[in-house]
Design a protein around this motif. Structure first.
Motif, PDB file in Angstrom:
ATOM      1  N   ILE A 196       0.783  -1.298   0.014  1.00 52.57           N
ATOM      2  CA  ILE A 196      -0.104   0.237   0.203  1.00 52.57           C
ATOM      3  C   ILE A 196       0.303   1.288   0.033  1.00 52.57           C
ATOM      4  O   ILE A 196       2.255   1.741   1.041  1.00 52.57           O
ATOM      5  N   THR A 197       0.081   2.801  -0.794  1.00 47.69           N
ATOM      6  CA  THR A 197       1.300   3.455  -1.244  1.00 47.69           C
ATOM      7  C   THR A 197       0.163   4.321  -1.144  1.00 47.69           C
ATOM      8  O   THR A 197      -0.643   4.287  -1.013  1.00 47.69           O
ATOM      9  N   VAL A 198       0.504   5.615   0.043  1.00 49.50           N
ATOM     10  CA  VAL A 198      -0.435   7.130   0.704  1.00 49.50           C
ATOM     11  C   VAL A 198       0.457   8.234  -0.503  1.00 49.50           C
ATOM     12  O   VAL A 198       1.182   8.638   0.258  1.00 49.50           O
ATOM     13  N   ALA A 238      -4.613   6.054   0.151  1.00 41.98           N
ATOM     14  CA  ALA A 238      -4.129   4.393   0.107  1.00 41.98           C
ATOM     15  C   ALA A 238      -4.595   3.575  -1.365  1.00 41.98           C
ATOM     16  O   ALA A 238      -5.473   3.780  -2.055  1.00 41.98           O
ATOM     17  N   ILE A 283      -4.733  -0.450   6.456  1.00 44.53           N
ATOM     18  CA  ILE A 283      -5.210   0.653   6.315  1.00 44.53           C
ATOM     19  C   ILE A 283      -5.338   2.162   6.171  1.00 44.53           C
ATOM     20  O   ILE A 283      -5.081   2.614   7.162  1.00 44.53           O
ATOM     21  N   LEU A 310      -2.746   3.119   8.641  1.00 45.63           N
ATOM     22  CA  LEU A 310      -1.841   3.523   7.924  1.00 45.63           C
ATOM     23  C   LEU A 310      -1.758   5.176   7.093  1.00 45.63           C
ATOM     24  O   LEU A 310      -1.091   6.436   7.594  1.00 45.63           O
ATOM     25  N   LEU A 311      -3.070   5.227   7.180  1.00 47.39           N
ATOM     26  CA  LEU A 311      -3.467   6.998   6.581  1.00 47.39           C
ATOM     27  C   LEU A 311      -4.129   7.588   7.800  1.00 47.39           C
ATOM     28  O   LEU A 311      -3.487   8.881   7.384  1.00 47.39           O
TER      29      LEU A 311
END
Length: 142
Positions: free
Chosen positions: A3-5, A50, A86, A89-90
């Motif tokens: 996952i990339t943000v 994300a 997720i 992460l956000l």
């Protein structure tokens, strides 16, 4: 997790709004598409998204500040991807975005219809703040 943000693009609007609807984060008196565009256009706000390795938008957080406090809105992880980290992460990405701008306090509001998420936020170090929130419609809403 793969996952990339990063900051949302204008063409992410429909997908982000669909995610917010799927997560039950919208209400009749707020237009989420307008919220998305307003946050992206502001110097003190943004929408972070994300993405999975395949490019699918799997989460979002709207972040902003008033020069004193930071705020997180529309924290969402795709329903099929919840429980994968997720959301954490956000929230961390939103906090980092605020920290980079010198904002040292982050807040969020949880609607009384969304209380199941309170345990999630408490797990991330948030606590219920003893405050009274007051509001007033200034554009004729009832």
């Amino acid at each position: 997790m793969g996952i990339t943000v990063g900051s949302a693009r204008a063409d992410d609007e429909a997908e982000a709004v669909a995610l917010w609807h799927a997560c039950g984060l919208t209400v009749a008196y707020n237009d989420p598409a307008t919220d998305f565009r307003f946050a992206r256009a502001g110097a003190a706000s943004d929408v972070l998204v994300a993405r999975a390795d395949d490019g699918a938008l799997v989460g979002s957080v709207m972040v902003g500040h008033d020069g004193h406090r930071g705020w997180l809105y529309y924290v969402a992880a795709a329903p099929s991807r919840q429980g994968e980290g997720i959301g954490r992460l956000l929230v961390e990405a939103g906090e980092r975005w605020l920290r980079e701008r010198g904002v040292v306090k982050v807040q969020l509001l949880v609607r009384e219809t969304n209380t199941p998420v309170i345990a999630f936020y408490e797990h991330l170090g948030f606590e219920v703040a003893p405050r009274t929130v007051m509001s007033k419609w200034i554009d004729g809403h009832d």
